[in-house]
Design a protein around this motif. Sequence first.
Motif, PDB file in Angstrom:
ATOM      1  N   PHE A 157       4.582  -1.728  11.517  1.00  0.00           N
ATOM      2  CA  PHE A 157       3.787  -2.736  10.828  1.00  0.00           C
ATOM      3  C   PHE A 157       3.029  -3.635  11.799  1.00  0.00           C
ATOM      4  CE2 PHE A 157       6.959  -2.114   7.254  1.00  0.00           C
ATOM      5  CZ  PHE A 157       6.079  -1.380   6.486  1.00  0.00           C
ATOM      6  N   ARG A 158       3.659  -3.979  12.914  1.00  0.00           N
ATOM      7  CA  ARG A 158       2.970  -4.808  13.916  1.00  0.00           C
ATOM      8  C   ARG A 158       1.790  -4.059  14.510  1.00  0.00           C
ATOM      9  NH1 ARG A 158       8.181  -7.364  16.937  1.00  0.00           N
ATOM     10  NH2 ARG A 158       8.492  -9.076  15.494  1.00  0.00           N
ATOM     11  N   ASP A 159       1.988  -2.767  14.828  1.00  0.00           N
ATOM     12  CA  ASP A 159       0.890  -1.968  15.378  1.00  0.00           C
ATOM     13  C   ASP A 159      -0.263  -1.871  14.390  1.00  0.00           C
ATOM     14  OD1 ASP A 159       2.338  -1.565  17.693  1.00  0.00           O
ATOM     15  OD2 ASP A 159       2.952   0.482  17.178  1.00  0.00           O
ATOM     16  N   ARG A 160       0.054  -1.664  13.126  1.00  0.00           N
ATOM     17  CA  ARG A 160      -0.999  -1.582  12.111  1.00  0.00           C
ATOM     18  C   ARG A 160      -1.744  -2.904  11.978  1.00  0.00           C
ATOM     19  NH1 ARG A 160       1.880   1.687   7.140  1.00  0.00           N
ATOM     20  NH2 ARG A 160       2.046   3.677   8.211  1.00  0.00           N
ATOM     21  N   HIS A 189      -6.534  -6.130  12.996  1.00  0.00           N
ATOM     22  CA  HIS A 189      -7.122  -7.330  13.582  1.00  0.00           C
ATOM     23  C   HIS A 189      -8.215  -6.963  14.584  1.00  0.00           C
ATOM     24  CE1 HIS A 189      -7.412 -11.359  15.208  1.00  0.00           C
ATOM     25  NE2 HIS A 189      -7.220 -10.861  16.408  1.00  0.00           N
ATOM     26  N   LEU A 190      -7.932  -5.994  15.437  1.00  0.00           N
ATOM     27  CA  LEU A 190      -8.917  -5.580  16.438  1.00  0.00           C
ATOM     28  C   LEU A 190     -10.156  -4.986  15.784  1.00  0.00           C
ATOM     29  CD1 LEU A 190      -6.559  -4.047  19.137  1.00  0.00           C
ATOM     30  CD2 LEU A 190      -7.740  -6.257  19.209  1.00  0.00           C
ATOM     31  N   ARG A 191      -9.958  -4.199  14.727  1.00  0.00           N
ATOM     32  CA  ARG A 191     -11.118  -3.628  14.017  1.00  0.00           C
ATOM     33  C   ARG A 191     -11.954  -4.714  13.364  1.00  0.00           C
ATOM     34  NH1 ARG A 191      -7.490   0.389  12.161  1.00  0.00           N
ATOM     35  NH2 ARG A 191      -7.411  -0.699  10.175  1.00  0.00           N
ATOM     36  N   SER A 192     -11.309  -5.742  12.843  1.00  0.00           N
ATOM     37  CA  SER A 192     -12.069  -6.811  12.179  1.00  0.00           C
ATOM     38  C   SER A 192     -12.872  -7.625  13.190  1.00  0.00           C
ATOM     39  CB  SER A 192     -11.127  -7.724  11.390  1.00  0.00           C
ATOM     40  OG  SER A 192     -10.335  -8.515  12.260  1.00  0.00           O
ATOM     41  N   ARG A 193     -12.406  -7.690  14.428  1.00  0.00           N
ATOM     42  CA  ARG A 193     -13.117  -8.444  15.459  1.00  0.00           C
ATOM     43  C   ARG A 193     -14.222  -7.613  16.106  1.00  0.00           C
ATOM     44  NH1 ARG A 193      -9.523 -12.292  18.958  1.00  0.00           N
ATOM     45  NH2 ARG A 193     -11.628 -12.651  19.651  1.00  0.00           N
ATOM     46  N   ASN A 194     -14.044  -6.292  16.127  1.00  0.00           N
ATOM     47  CA  ASN A 194     -14.997  -5.395  16.769  1.00  0.00           C
ATOM     48  C   ASN A 194     -15.350  -4.246  15.845  1.00  0.00           C
ATOM     49  OD1 ASN A 194     -14.988  -6.748  19.309  1.00  0.00           O
ATOM     50  ND2 ASN A 194     -12.964  -5.871  19.693  1.00  0.00           N
ATOM     51  N   THR A 243       0.856  -1.179   0.000  1.00  0.00           N
ATOM     52  CA  THR A 243       0.000   0.000   0.000  1.00  0.00           C
ATOM     53  C   THR A 243       0.894   1.232   0.000  1.00  0.00           C
ATOM     54  OG1 THR A 243      -0.029   0.153   2.410  1.00  0.00           O
ATOM     55  CG2 THR A 243      -1.758  -1.195   1.386  1.00  0.00           C
ATOM     56  N   PRO A 244       0.354   2.380  -0.362  1.00  0.00           N
ATOM     57  CA  PRO A 244       1.165   3.602  -0.306  1.00  0.00           C
ATOM     58  C   PRO A 244       1.727   3.861   1.097  1.00  0.00           C
ATOM     59  CG  PRO A 244      -0.829   4.007  -1.561  1.00  0.00           C
ATOM     60  CD  PRO A 244      -0.967   2.632  -0.953  1.00  0.00           C
ATOM     61  N   GLU A 245       0.937   3.528   2.125  1.00  0.00           N
ATOM     62  CA  GLU A 245       1.396   3.744   3.499  1.00  0.00           C
ATOM     63  C   GLU A 245       2.582   2.851   3.838  1.00  0.00           C
ATOM     64  OE1 GLU A 245      -1.840   3.025   2.750  1.00  0.00           O
ATOM     65  OE2 GLU A 245      -2.727   4.992   3.009  1.00  0.00           O
TER      66      GLU A 245
END
Length: 72
Positions: A57-60, A65-70, A33-35
């Motif tokens: 990258f780990r934080d992203r 992952h957290l957004r996909s779960r919640n 991705t551009p980011e």
Amino acid sequence: MSRAPKDTRSAAEEARDTAGIVGSLKQEGYVPTPESEAVHQRVARGEITSEEAIRIFRDRALNRHLRSRNPL
């Protein structure tokens, strides 16, 4: 503290190696991705270390992952 040896590869060799690494990552599901490319460029320019890039990258990935779960 010892210094890492200077990279003596030519620009063509660096490009070939980078393309091989990205190809391998894409097989594992990595989508550039551009980011993410901006982070890689910051490392290449010496603005941040590889360790800092890995942390970014780990934080992203964790946030994704957290957004996909919640989802909101």
